[in-house]
Scaffold this motif. Structure first.
Motif, short mmCIF file in Angstrom:
data_model
loop_
_atom_site.label_atom_id
_atom_site.label_comp_id
_atom_site.label_asym_id
_atom_site.label_seq_id
_atom_site.Cartn_x
_atom_site.Cartn_y
_atom_site.Cartn_z
N ASN A 1 0.82 -1.21 0.00
CA ASN A 1 0.00 0.00 0.00
C ASN A 1 0.85 1.26 0.00
N GLU A 2 2.17 1.10 -0.26
CA GLU A 2 3.04 2.26 -0.26
C GLU A 2 3.56 2.47 -1.68
N ASP A 3 4.14 3.63 -1.92
CA ASP A 3 4.69 3.90 -3.25
C ASP A 3 6.04 3.17 -3.35
N PRO A 4 6.15 2.10 -4.15
CA PRO A 4 7.42 1.35 -4.18
C PRO A 4 8.60 2.20 -4.62
N ASP A 5 8.35 3.21 -5.43
CA ASP A 5 9.47 4.01 -5.91
C ASP A 5 10.08 4.88 -4.81
N SER A 6 9.34 5.04 -3.71
CA SER A 6 9.91 5.84 -2.61
C SER A 6 10.90 5.00 -1.81
N ALA A 7 10.86 3.68 -2.00
CA ALA A 7 11.61 2.78 -1.12
C ALA A 7 12.93 2.36 -1.74
N ARG B 1 11.54 4.93 5.41
CA ARG B 1 10.69 4.45 6.51
C ARG B 1 9.36 3.93 5.96
N GLY B 2 8.88 2.84 6.52
CA GLY B 2 7.57 2.31 6.14
C GLY B 2 6.49 2.90 7.03
N ASP B 3 5.25 2.87 6.54
CA ASP B 3 4.13 3.40 7.30
C ASP B 3 3.45 2.24 8.06
N PRO B 4 3.37 2.33 9.41
CA PRO B 4 2.85 1.20 10.20
C PRO B 4 1.44 0.78 9.77
N GLN B 5 0.56 1.77 9.52
CA GLN B 5 -0.83 1.43 9.15
C GLN B 5 -0.89 0.71 7.82
N LYS B 6 -0.09 1.20 6.86
CA LYS B 6 -0.09 0.58 5.52
C LYS B 6 0.49 -0.83 5.60
N MET B 7 1.50 -1.00 6.46
CA MET B 7 2.08 -2.34 6.61
C MET B 7 1.04 -3.30 7.21
N LEU B 8 0.31 -2.83 8.23
CA LEU B 8 -0.72 -3.68 8.84
C LEU B 8 -1.80 -4.05 7.83
N GLU B 9 -2.16 -3.09 6.98
CA GLU B 9 -3.17 -3.34 5.95
C GLU B 9 -2.68 -4.45 5.00
N THR B 10 -1.39 -4.39 4.64
CA THR B 10 -0.82 -5.41 3.73
C THR B 10 -0.87 -6.80 4.37
N PHE B 11 -0.61 -6.86 5.67
CA PHE B 11 -0.54 -8.17 6.33
C PHE B 11 -1.83 -8.51 7.08
N LYS B 12 -2.96 -7.92 6.62
CA LYS B 12 -4.21 -8.09 7.39
C LYS B 12 -4.71 -9.54 7.38
N ALA C 1 6.11 -2.24 16.50
CA ALA C 1 7.38 -1.75 15.93
C ALA C 1 7.47 -0.24 16.05
N GLU C 2 8.60 0.23 16.58
CA GLU C 2 8.77 1.68 16.72
C GLU C 2 9.26 2.29 15.43
N SER C 3 10.09 1.53 14.73
CA SER C 3 10.67 2.10 13.51
C SER C 3 10.67 1.00 12.45
N ILE C 4 10.12 1.34 11.29
CA ILE C 4 9.97 0.33 10.24
C ILE C 4 10.77 0.76 9.02
N GLY C 5 11.69 -0.07 8.58
CA GLY C 5 12.44 0.21 7.36
C GLY C 5 11.69 -0.37 6.17
N LEU C 6 11.83 0.25 5.03
CA LEU C 6 11.19 -0.27 3.81
C LEU C 6 12.22 -0.20 2.69
N TRP C 7 12.36 -1.27 1.95
CA TRP C 7 13.43 -1.38 0.96
C TRP C 7 12.89 -2.03 -0.29
N GLN C 8 12.95 -1.36 -1.39
CA GLN C 8 12.52 -1.98 -2.64
C GLN C 8 13.64 -2.91 -3.12
N LEU C 9 13.32 -4.18 -3.30
CA LEU C 9 14.36 -5.14 -3.65
C LEU C 9 14.76 -4.99 -5.11
#
Ligand SMILES: Cc1cc2nc3c(=O)[nH]c(=O)nc-3n(C[C@H](O)[C@H](O)[C@H](O)COP(=O)(O)OP(=O)(O)OC[C@H]3O[C@@H](n4cnc5c(N)ncnc54)[C@H](O)[C@@H]3O)c2cc1C
Length: 424
Positions: free
Chosen positions: A250-256, A262-273, A286-294
């Protein structure tokens, strides 16, 4: 003070590849300088594992007997697989030591990096310690002359230059004469690292299911998303990596595009719902979430030119699905150390080029195949097998883990070549 008669080696990049190369090349009459663009004050908060093919090199070939104790490494005892209902459906014990003669070991990246840095730069090892220059960003290199130009204009000379400057390598452009951009692979990874004590307190359902102190890699898979989890730093920390196809994110992959996005906690939860409720407890804490486009690269046409060779992610960046990225860098370093082993005087350009050609011949086929298999393993099962890879995962595990250094590889390939000639 550097002697003009010493073999001068410059390594561009002080990551795992650069430090491992410095360890492998340390020898009398050599001066090794590592140029690292960052201040190295922070390493990425994530775990990393080395497979038996790499831990064997560290412990047995390089004699780093204190590796486990001094680096806070954890020997992985196996895989635990959970279904979407949250039940463990399979436990696969890892018998790496028995099967491959060495362990699969997990670390906090900071711990492995700090350990390798100490071994490369301390005064106890063979030859002179390597010099590590931080905040030294290289912009390009004259490959024939071995002249390395830093961003501030300073030019340094070397007999041998090693490009260990990662997936966005500048030296790759100098070696190939053109820029190769890493390819998005259609997947991204969330990275979380939590204190185990916090997990036990704030996510008790998660802790009860996973038992975060136990030395296992746990995996939950659903709808082409995966959570891959395991302990680090003597189980004081627990790492969670969430692999997500970009089209389900649910995030913009090009930003990663960098390690520090940083990843957005709400968007991450939505992805893993659709994942088990207890896994969401850990995501919520999680206090701090990293996001990395592979990203990875296709196999390059060459890794070397004149006095320069690329190693590690600069040469063969690959997806983390086989956990072989860092292990392949250790194999590159071993090949450099072994094939330059006979050179004690300052080598001529021809000598350097000829050894680099040998390193490339010894490493290219294997690293390229593992690169390809890592890409294949990232695809949903329905899409796998379209490309050339035909090995089963357990056969590939054997292929990955039974490697015994470049000399052994050379011998086996010489035998295969001889058999082919004799059969013609
Ligand atoms: C989510 C994720 C999980 C992973 N998990 C694993 C795992 O479990 N096991 C595994 O084996 N691998 C894993 N990998 C892959 C692994 O991290 C890499 O393969 C490995 O770190 C490559 O090391 P390297 O030294 O080549 O590159 P890097 O670690 O990128 O180091 C390059 C260094 O060069 C420096 N640099 C860059 N440009 C310049 C310049 N111009 N001048 C000077 N310095 C420069 C950088 O600052 C950096 O310090 C994972 C990767 C990802 C994305």
């Amino acid at each position: 003070m550097a002697s003009l008669m010493q073999f001068q080696i410059i390594i561009v990049g002080g990551g795992i590849a650069g430090l491992a190369a410095a360890i492998a090349l340390r020898k009398d009459n050599r001066q090794i300088t590592i140029l690292e663009q960052s201040s190295l004050s922070t390493e990425i908060g994530a775990t990393i594992s080395l497979q038996p093919n790499a831990t064997r090199i560290l412990q047995q070939s390089w004699g780093l007997n204190n590796l486990l104790e001094e680096s806070n490494g954890t020997v992985d005892h196996g895989f635990r697989i959970y279904n979407t209902d949250g039940n463990m459906v399979n436990e696969i014990p890892l018998r790496s030591k028995r099967q491959y003669g060495a362990d699969r070991i997990m670390w906090h990246r900071q711990d492995l990096h700090a350990y390798l840095r100490k071994i490369a730069t301390n005064t106890n090892g063979e030859g002179q310690p390597a010099t590590l220059r931080t905040s030294a960003r290289v912009s390009c290199c004259d490959c024939q002359e071995g002249k390395v130009t830093l961003e501030d204009g300073e030019v340094l000379d070397a007999d041998l230059v090693i490009g260990a400057d990662g997936i966005h390598s500048s030296l790759r452009t100098s070696v190939l004469g053109k820029m190769i951009k890493p390819k998005p692979t259609g997947s991204s990874a969330y990275r979380l690292m939590l204190p185990t004590a916090l997990l036990n307190e704030s996510a008790p359902r998660f802790a009860a299911n996973i038992k975060p102190e136990e030395p296992y890699t746990s995996m939950v898979m659903a709808h082409s998303c995966r959570l891959i989890m395991g302990p680090a730093r003597d189980a004081q920390l627990y790492s969670v990596v969430g692999l997500v196809p970009d089209d389900r994110m649910n995030e913009d992959p090009d930003s990663a595009q960098s390690w520090v996005t940083r990843g957005d906690p709400q968007k991450m939860l939505e992805t893993f719902k659709d994942f088990p409720a207890w896994t969401q407890d850990v995501l919520r804490n999680a206090e701090s979430i990293g996001l990395w486009q592979l990203r990875d690269i296709d196999p390059l046409e060459t890794w070397h030119s004149g006095r320069v060779i690329l190693i590690g992610d600069a040469a063969h960046a690959m997806l983390p699905t086989q956990g072989q990225g860092a292990s392949q860098t250790i194999e590159d370093a071993e090949a450099l150390g072994t094939l330059f082993g006979h050179i004690s005087e300052r080598p001529s350009q021809d000598e350097v080029s000829s050894v680099l050609a040998h390193v490339f011949r010894g490493r290219y086929e294997r690293a390229s195949l593992i690169q390809q298999f890592s890409r294949e393993a990232a695809k949903p099962a329905t899409e796998q097998g379209i490309n050339v890879i035909r090995m089963r995962p357990d056969e590939f595990m054997d292929y990955n883990c039974t490697y015994r250094g470049v000399r052994d590889w050379d011998e086996k390939h010489a035998t295969v070549a001889l058999t082919l000639v004799l059969n013609e």
